[in-house]
Design a protein around this motif. Structure first.
Motif, PDB file in Angstrom:
ATOM      1  N   UNK A  24       4.427  92.120 -10.061  1.00 32.58           N
ATOM      2  CA  UNK A  24       5.200  91.269  -9.143  1.00 32.58           C
ATOM      3  C   UNK A  24       6.680  91.321  -9.492  1.00 32.58           C
ATOM      4  N   UNK A  25       7.527  91.289  -8.456  1.00 33.70           N
ATOM      5  CA  UNK A  25       8.978  91.341  -8.637  1.00 33.70           C
ATOM      6  C   UNK A  25       9.638  89.988  -8.416  1.00 33.70           C
ATOM      7  N   UNK A  26       9.015  89.138  -7.604  1.00 35.31           N
ATOM      8  CA  UNK A  26       9.616  87.853  -7.280  1.00 35.31           C
ATOM      9  C   UNK A  26       8.521  86.805  -7.111  1.00 35.31           C
ATOM     10  N   UNK A  27       8.681  85.634  -7.717  1.00 34.61           N
ATOM     11  CA  UNK A  27       7.698  84.559  -7.570  1.00 34.61           C
ATOM     12  C   UNK A  27       8.396  83.210  -7.642  1.00 34.61           C
ATOM     13  N   UNK A  28       7.608  82.171  -7.365  1.00 31.68           N
ATOM     14  CA  UNK A  28       8.116  80.794  -7.459  1.00 31.68           C
ATOM     15  C   UNK A  28       7.260  80.050  -8.484  1.00 31.68           C
ATOM     16  N   UNK A  29       7.858  79.640  -9.535  1.00 34.48           N
ATOM     17  CA  UNK A  29       7.096  78.970 -10.595  1.00 34.48           C
ATOM     18  C   UNK A  29       7.403  77.480 -10.680  1.00 34.48           C
ATOM     19  N   UNK A  30       7.987  76.931  -9.603  1.00 36.90           N
ATOM     20  CA  UNK A  30       8.237  75.481  -9.551  1.00 36.90           C
ATOM     21  C   UNK A  30       8.079  75.021  -8.114  1.00 36.90           C
ATOM     22  N   UNK A  31       7.419  73.838  -7.947  1.00 37.18           N
ATOM     23  CA  UNK A  31       7.225  73.295  -6.612  1.00 37.18           C
ATOM     24  C   UNK A  31       8.332  72.335  -6.219  1.00 37.18           C
ATOM     25  N   UNK A  32       9.310  72.127  -7.054  1.00 38.54           N
ATOM     26  CA  UNK A  32      10.417  71.245  -6.719  1.00 38.54           C
ATOM     27  C   UNK A  32      11.243  71.831  -5.573  1.00 38.54           C
ATOM     28  N   UNK A  33      11.804  70.958  -4.755  1.00 39.02           N
ATOM     29  CA  UNK A  33      12.598  71.412  -3.605  1.00 39.02           C
ATOM     30  C   UNK A  33      13.793  72.243  -4.046  1.00 39.02           C
TER      31      UNK A  33
END
Length: 208
Positions: free
Chosen positions: A117-126
Motif C-alpha cells: 500500500x502507498x497511501x492509507x488513513x490510520x486515524x478516524x478523526x476529522x
C-alpha cells in the motif's frame, strides 16, 4: 518548146516541195498527239498513283498508360512506449486503514495487511492525517491542479510521512516505486476510516 519544158519542170519541183512540207508537218503533229500526257505528281502522296495514303501510326494510336504508382505507406508501430509525464491512470478510489497500491493499473485497494500500500488513513478523526506508507506526502497550496513536475517538486520541498489533506484539497504523493501521484479528497466519512479521492498517477522514466 524549150520554154514550156522549163516551166513544167518548175511546177513539178514546187509541187514536190509542197508535198514534202505537208509530210513533215503531218509527222510532227502525229508525234505530239501520240505522246502520253505529263502526269502531275500528288504532292501529298508517297506511294503509287491512286493508292490511299496510310495514316500516321504515332498520331492516331492512343497512348498506352504506364503502370500506376503504388503509394508507399510508412509502417505503423503497434505499440508506443509511454513517456515521462504521461498519465498512467486516473480515476476514483476508496480506501481505509489497509491502504491502496497506486503502482498497479488500476490501483489495488488492499483487503488484507500488505506492504504494497502507498497511501492509507490510520486515524478516524476529522482532522486526522493521511499516511504515506513508503514515500512522502505534501499538501498542494494551489491554485489549480499541479503538473507531475510541480507535484514532485512539492513533495521534495514539503513532503512528510503524515499530512492532513482537507476535503476538496489536493495532495501530492510519491509511491513505493517512485511514481508521482496527485489526489483530491472528496469525502471523509465521520464513522469510519474510509477516504474517497480522485487520483492521477504519472509514469516514471523507467516506464518509458
Amino acid at each position: 518548146m524549150a520554154g514550156g519544158a522549163v516551166l513544167g519542170a518548175l511546177i513539178s519541183l514546187v509541187g514536190a516541195l509542197i508535198a514534202a512540207a505537208v509530210a513533215v508537218y503531218g509527222v510532227a503533229s502525229g508525234d505530239d498527239r501520240d505522246a502520253p500526257p505529263e502526269s502531275t505528281p500528288n504532292a501529298g502522296a508517297s506511294g503509287p498513283a491512286g493508292a490511299t495514303p496510310m495514316p500516321n501510326a504515332s498520331a492516331t494510336s492512343p497512348a498506352t498508360p504506364g503502370p500506376a504508382a503504388t503509394p508507399v505507406t510508412p509502417p505503423v508501430s503497434s505499440a508506443t512506449a509511454p513517456s515521462i509525464g504521461e498519465v498512467r491512470w486516473s480515476g476514483e478510489v476508496r480506501f481505509a486503514t489497509l491502504g491502496v497500491d497506486l503502482d498497479t493499473v488500476p490501483p489495488t485497494v488492499q483487503r488484507y495487511s500488505s506492504t504494497d500500500d502507498d497511501l492509507n488513513r490510520d486515524s478516524a478523526n476529522a482532522d486526522g492525517a493521511l499516511h504515506a506508507s513508503w514515500g512522502q506526502i505534501a499538501l498542494w497550496p494551489g491554485p489549480g491542479e499541479p503538473t507531475r513536475q510541480q507535484c514532485a517538486d512539492r513533495v521534495s520541498t514539503h513532503g512528510a510521512e503524515r499530512v492532513h489533506i482537507p476535503i476538496d484539497r489536493i495532495g501530492c504523493l510519491t509511491t513505493n516505486k517512485d511514481r508521482v501521484a496527485m489526489f483530491k479528497v472528496t469525502r471523509y466519512p465521520d464513522d469510519s476510516f474510509q477516504v474517497t479521492a480522485r487520483v492521477t498517477v504519472w509514469n516514471t522514466p523507467e516506464d518509458s
